[in-house]
Design a protein around this motif. Structure first.
Motif: not given
Lengths: 586, 586
Positions: B65-69
């Protein structure tokens, strides 16, 4: 346009601008100092927060003060270094670019007439103006930024390595695709910015034509058509600029995506490393700060690299001109002088054609004795002017050889050739200066007195007296304040004061009134006695008074001899020309 | 200077509001995303990194999720970068194109007298370099505007955090503006000088390349290079002067935000000790200044370029505001039948110069041919220019069918009259384009008919592409006589009711000239002709001769009458005959 790479152009450019080299080491040293100071601030912030403000047991004011004081000093030194560096850089680069303008200007003049004509004047002007301007503007703005950004990039990479070599590799890998894309784009950028420079040249050509032809455009009421053409060239430039910008922004944004990728990768890898106990929270936080430091210069550098392409495109266009080898070349040191005294002329089986065109002069083989006055006549387009251009070595024959007093023209030094052989072309171009200055163009040392006596000797003193300010009368842009006939008079005096041994007149008095022409002709006959004169003539009055007439038809010499003899050759071209001339003048 | 610069910016924004909005919006969103990014970094550290490090395990889903954000934010930033960059760039290029069109339109509508006073090279510089300079600050403008929005937001945020820390911003931001104002004031004269020198270099280059043939035939390449170098050196010095000031300004401008950051660090530590702020707040403020340091420079880029912008803008405005247009009237002209041209007590002087025509009166009756005869410089070409209204008389009037020329509309004037100037001007176009000039109703048949009339069909038929052959800039691929016949055909193609020939057959051989005159004579008497001529045959064709001496009409009558009554006239037109007679005697 050549399609060499950016670095090849820069290498070629540096080789051709030796002025750029001296003091470069000093400039780079100052740039390093400036960069050092720039990097100091973010590091100080990071250190000050980490070890000062967030110090265990409350903020350590003393530590913060020390860091701030130290950084302040570093910043001041950096600012000073920056000032000194840019000062040096601008001085050196502008000096080099000035020299580049001068060298290119000279080189364009050294190119042969055919080369010069193959390119539009506006385009040639752009090589010494706007193309060089692009390099100058880039160096004064983006160049320094690029230099500093590269340094900042280097320093922040080193600091990152100190904090965590593993994460640094992650960052570098994350930027890998971006770097690949940016590299890939450099070639395309070179092409699109090349198109921008090229279209600028075309636009300048179109504007120049509309300005020079303003009178005709007005007289025919066709401003609308010219407007359309100008608009097209202006719009084509705009479209090229926009295309270049789109390409450049696409290249730039790959750097931005690289930044996002790097941030994401560092957090993910950092957390995984931290979970394994290989990294503390503080270290990861500090590293994220450093990544931000790293990203900024990457973006600036990408951006400036794009702008650099515009400058490189300009540079390339200048270098391309410098690389054109003059095809009618001054033999210079290895050249010889012309023999002293009046010059004889020999055309040895001379043929000429324009590149890719049909033969315009074929197998001309003739000798003209020294001290004779020769008239060359023939219909328009028969090759008369080509004859004159070969005789004065404005062009070299495709076959055969032109010799003056037995010396092949190709071997004669230009300095010797141009001082002994002078041609007055059809369009006696004048510079935007006074009459006197235009004549001094041929011989700068002449006094006003000498100028006046030159007019006197040519029987033009009366005409000179009619000019509002005499010798000091300004002739206007291209001489347009004078009438066409008057311009020819000035051009003729200009050639006369050059005191040549071979004078070539290419319809030099075509716009002068008959009475003046006859007077001038007589005066010239007197003052040029003892020299060789070749006159391309459309008025047969010149031919009548010549020692010999050469008749050219469709590129071949068809008749030669004195006027009196040629007239009697019944049915000959000359006889017809003369009959027509009589019909015109009686 | 600052105010005037801002006015140029304001004007630019009003001209391209849509693109400016896109750019500014993109820039503002970019700023918000930058700030958002730092908040996300903070949140990730607080909510993900710290728990993960302390628990020793990380959830794969959360990491993804962090990477996606991060990647998502990066993608959004790319979108805003496109908006900002393309908005700004398109705006800049469109403004440049718009003003280039406006400037070149002025060139087309300003009268020949204005053109004579302005060097082609200078006009090229006005349309290129000056327009470019005027809109240089547009590129960073949206970024700067976005930054200003950011700064206001930042100052508000600062006050909400701590008034002492806010003071740093309150001092810093006005200091930036003050520094810029000072800089702009000092820079302005230097930039004006640089733009002047740019124009001067362009003018000299254009003139020199224009006269390349004369330079070559006189062997003056070295001297021309020296003349050019004088201006190049001045340009170089002026650019170094610009660079030195910039070299001082840029580093100081760069270090100001850093000074702010350091002040925040110091004051922050102090305020922290006194308990007025929290650690987090100091970190936020320090981070804010670090983040702002870069965008704030965009304001510097805009303000720093204002002096150059104003210098270019003023030079562009000088062209746009130039006066002296020969405005057309609205009167229409008869459609068919030969016109009557009347000169009524006409005086004329070029600029402030002496009168070149005094009290000139004569009439060209419908269908008749009037010859203007006079010595070189007697005012014949000036009369030809007045006859087609390239200039207006100082006193008296010129009428066409009793309508004063200034009252006629452009279509009426240019449709009725045609001038063939002494020096043929050929456009960089095909033969067909040169003849039709895209005037209505000229098909290929009429082109060939006109070429036939002008005796140009022979050589045009031999050209590689016939009438579709491109003739090169100013017709370099044609001979002088061929160019003249093309311009003659151009005039004939329009079926003028008044034809003005200004010694328009001077470079044409006698036989060809005779043929052209014969075809003019045999035409269906559709035109009145005013012809400047020296040749007896041409003069003999005329119904009436107007004889000029130094700008005055000395006599009007038939050739025979003038021959008997005026010795000056007789001398002029029988010069060749006399010369030959004398030669035969001798």
């Amino acid at each position: 346009m050549s399609s060499e790479g950016t670095f090849a152009t820069i290498k070629r450019g540096l080789a051709l601008s030796p002025e750029l080299r001296p003091g470069m080491a000093g400039t780079i040293a100052l740039a390093v100092v400036q960069m050092g100071g720039r990097v100091a601030v973010p590091i100080a912030v990071q250190q000050g927060i980490d070890h000062g403000i967030r110090a265990e047991g409350g903020p350590d004011l003393q530590f913060v003060t020390a860091v701030v004081a130290l950084t302040f000093v570093a910043l001041m030194i950096s600012t000073l270094a920056g000032y000194l560096m840019t000062r040096r850089l601008f001085t050196v680069s502008e000096t080099a670019l000035g020299a580049l303008r001068s060298r290119t200007f000279r080189h364009i003049h050294d190119l042969s007439m055919l080369h010069q004509q193959s390119e539009r004047r506006g385009t040639m002007v752009s090589r010494v103006t706007s193309d060089v301007d692009q390099i100058s503007i880039f160096l004064q703005t983006g160049g320094v930024q690029l230099l500093l950004a590269s340094g900042q990039l280097l320093v922040s990479t080193i600091v990152m390595f100190v904090y965590s070599w593993e994460l640094t590799i992650v960052v570098l890998l994350a930027f890998g695709p971006a770097v690949a894309v940016i590299r890939l784009f450099q070639k395309r950028l070179a092409a699109v910015y090349g198109a921008v420079r090229e279209r600028t040249g075309v636009m300048l050509g179109a504007i120049a034509e509309s300005v020079v032809g303003a009178m005709v455009i007005r007289a025919y009421g066709v401003a609308g058509r010219t407007e359309k053409r100008l608009d097209t060239s202006i719009d084509r430039l705009r479209v090229a600029q926009q295309h270049a910008l789109r390409t450049s922004v696409t290249s730039f944004s790959s750097g931005e995506l690289g930044a996002g990728l790097a941030l994401a990768a560092v957090v993910v890898v950092g957390v995984l490393m931290g979970v394994d106990g290989g990294l503390t929270v503080g270290a990861l936080t500090a590293f994220l700060f450093l990544v931000t430091l790293f990203i900024q210069p990457v973006q600036i550098a990408t951006d400036m690299l794009n702008e650099a392409q515009n400058a490189v495109a300009g540079w390339r266009r200048v270098l391309d001109v410098l690389d054109l080898e003059p095809d009618v070349k001054d033999p210079d040191e290895v050249g010889v002088d012309l023999p002293e005294g009046p010059l004889s002329v020999r055309f040895q089986d001379v043929s000429f054609r324009y590149p890719g065109g049909p033969i315009v002069l074929a197998d001309v083989d003739l000798s003209l004795a020294a001290r004779t006055k020769v008239a060359v006549v023939g219909e328009t387009g028969s090759g008369k002017t080509t004859f004159a251009k070969l005789l004065t070595r404005l062009m070299d024959p495709v076959e055969g050889e032109v010799l003056l007093s037995g010396t092949a023209l190709r071997t004669v030094k230009f300095a010797a050739l141009r001082s002994r052989v002078v041609m007055v072309p059809q369009d006696g171009f004048l510079f935007d200066a006074t009459v006197a200055e235009n004549i001094r163009f041929a011989e700068p040392s002449l006094t006003d007195e000498q100028l006046r006596s030159a007019f006197e000797e040519l029987g033009l003193a009366d005409w000179l007296a009619t000019l509002p300010a005499g010798l000091e009368t300004p002739v206007g842009e291209r001489g347009e304040a004078l009438s066409v006939g008057e311009r020819q008079l000035v051009a003729l005096v200009r050639a006369y004061v050059a005191d040549p041994d071979l004078l070539v007149l290419d319809e030099a008095t075509s716009a002068v009134d008959p009475a003046t022409e006859v007077r001038l002709q007589r005066a010239l006959d007197t003052v040029t006695r003892g020299r060789t004169t070749v006159a391309i003539a459309h008025r047969l009055s010149t031919a009548q008074s010549a020692d010999e007439v050469i008749v050219v038809d469709a590129g071949r010499v068809v008749q030669r001899g004195p006027h009196a003899q040629l007239v009697t050759e019944e049915g000959s071209i000359y006889a017809k020309l003369y009959a027509s001339w009589l019909e015109q003048t009686r | 200077m600052l105010v005037r610069g801002l006015r140029v910016l304001g004007h630019s924004i009003r001209t391209e509001p849509r693109l400016f909005t896109i750019g500014a919006l993109g820039s503002s969103l970019f700023g918000l995303l930058v700030i958002a990014n730092s908040y996300v970094v903070g949140a990730v550290i607080g909510h993900v990194v710290v728990p993960a490090f302390s628990s020793g395990s990380a959830d794969t889903g959360t990491l993804a999720l962090i990477a996606a954000v991060f990647l998502g934010l990066s993608g959004l930033r790319v979108a805003t970068i496109f908006g900002r960059r393309l908005g700004a760039g398109y705006m800049q290029f469109r403004l440049q194109a718009r003003y280039r069109r406006a400037v070149t339109r002025r060139y087309l509508s300003l009268p020949p007298s204005w053109h004579q006073k302005h060097a082609t090279g200078t006009l090229l510089s006005n349309a290129n370099s000056d327009v470019e300079a005027a809109f240089v600050p547009i590129a960073p403008l949206p970024f700067a505007v976005g930054t200003i929005v950011m700064i206001f937001a930042a100052v508000v945020a600062l006050f909400l955090t701590d008034w002492v820390l806010a003071l740093v911003g309150v001092v810093l931001f006005p200091a930036l503006f003050a520094l810029n104002t000072f800089y702009a004031r000092r820079m302005s004269p230097r930039q004006i000088r640089a733009q002047q020198m740019r124009a001067k270099v362009s003018a000299v280059a254009h003139e020199s390349f224009d006269g390349a043939l004369v330079v070559k035939t006189m062997g003056r390449e070295e001297d021309e290079s020296r003349r050019f170098k004088v201006f190049v050196d001045e340009l170089r010095d002026s650019l170094i002067a610009v660079g030195r000031l910039r070299g001082l300004f840029d580093p100081v401008m760069d270090s100001l935000p850093s000074l702010g950051t350091l002040a925040v660090l110091l004051l922050g530590a102090w305020r922290l000790q006194s308990g007025a702020v929290t650690v987090a707040e100091v970190v936020t403020v320090a981070f804010l200044f670090t983040v702002l340091a870069f965008p704030v420079r965009a304001i510097g880029w805009v303000l720093g370029e204002l002096p150059r912008s104003v210098a270019g803008w003023d030079r562009v405005q000088a062209v746009l505001a130039a006066e002296g247009d020969l405005a057309y009237g609205s009167a229409t002209a008869r459609a068919t039948g030969p016109a009557t041209l009347r000169f009524d007590a006409v005086d004329f002087a070029y600029g402030e110069g002496p009168l070149v025509l005094h009290d000139v009166s004569f009439t060209v009756p419908p269908g008749k041919t009037v010859a203007l005869v006079g010595a070189t410089g007697s005012g014949k070409s000036t009369i030809a220019s007045l006859a087609v209204r390239l200039v207006d008389p100082g006193a008296g009037r010129v009428t066409l069918d009793d309508t004063p020329l200034p009252a006629l509309s452009e279509a009426a004037l240019t449709g009725a009259s045609a001038l063939v100037p002494q020096l043929p001007f050929v456009f960089d176009d095909t033969v067909r384009g040169n003849i039709t000039l895209e005037r209505d109703g000229l098909d290929d048949d009429s082109v060939w008919t006109a070429l036939r009339l002008a005796q140009a069909d022979g050589f045009v038929a031999k050209l590689p592409e016939k009438i579709d052959t491109a003739v090169g800039e100013r017709g370099t691929s044609l001979s002088g006589g061929q160019r003249q016949r093309i311009t003659l055909a151009r005039a004939l193609a329009g079926h003028p009711r008044l034809l003005v020939l200004d010694d328009a057959t001077s470079a044409v051989d006698p036989r060809v000239e005779a043929a052209i005159l014969a075809s003019l004579r045999s035409r269906d008497a559709g035109a009145s002709i005013l012809v400047v001529a020296y040749r007896r045959a041409t003069i003999a064709l005329a119904d009436e001769v107007v004889y000029l001496e130094q700008g005055k009409v000395v006599a009007t009558g038939t050739h025979t009458e003038l021959l008997a009554a005026h010795p000056g006239y007789a001398d002029l037109v029988t010069a060749y005959e006399k010369a030959e007679a004398e030669r035969v005697e001798a």
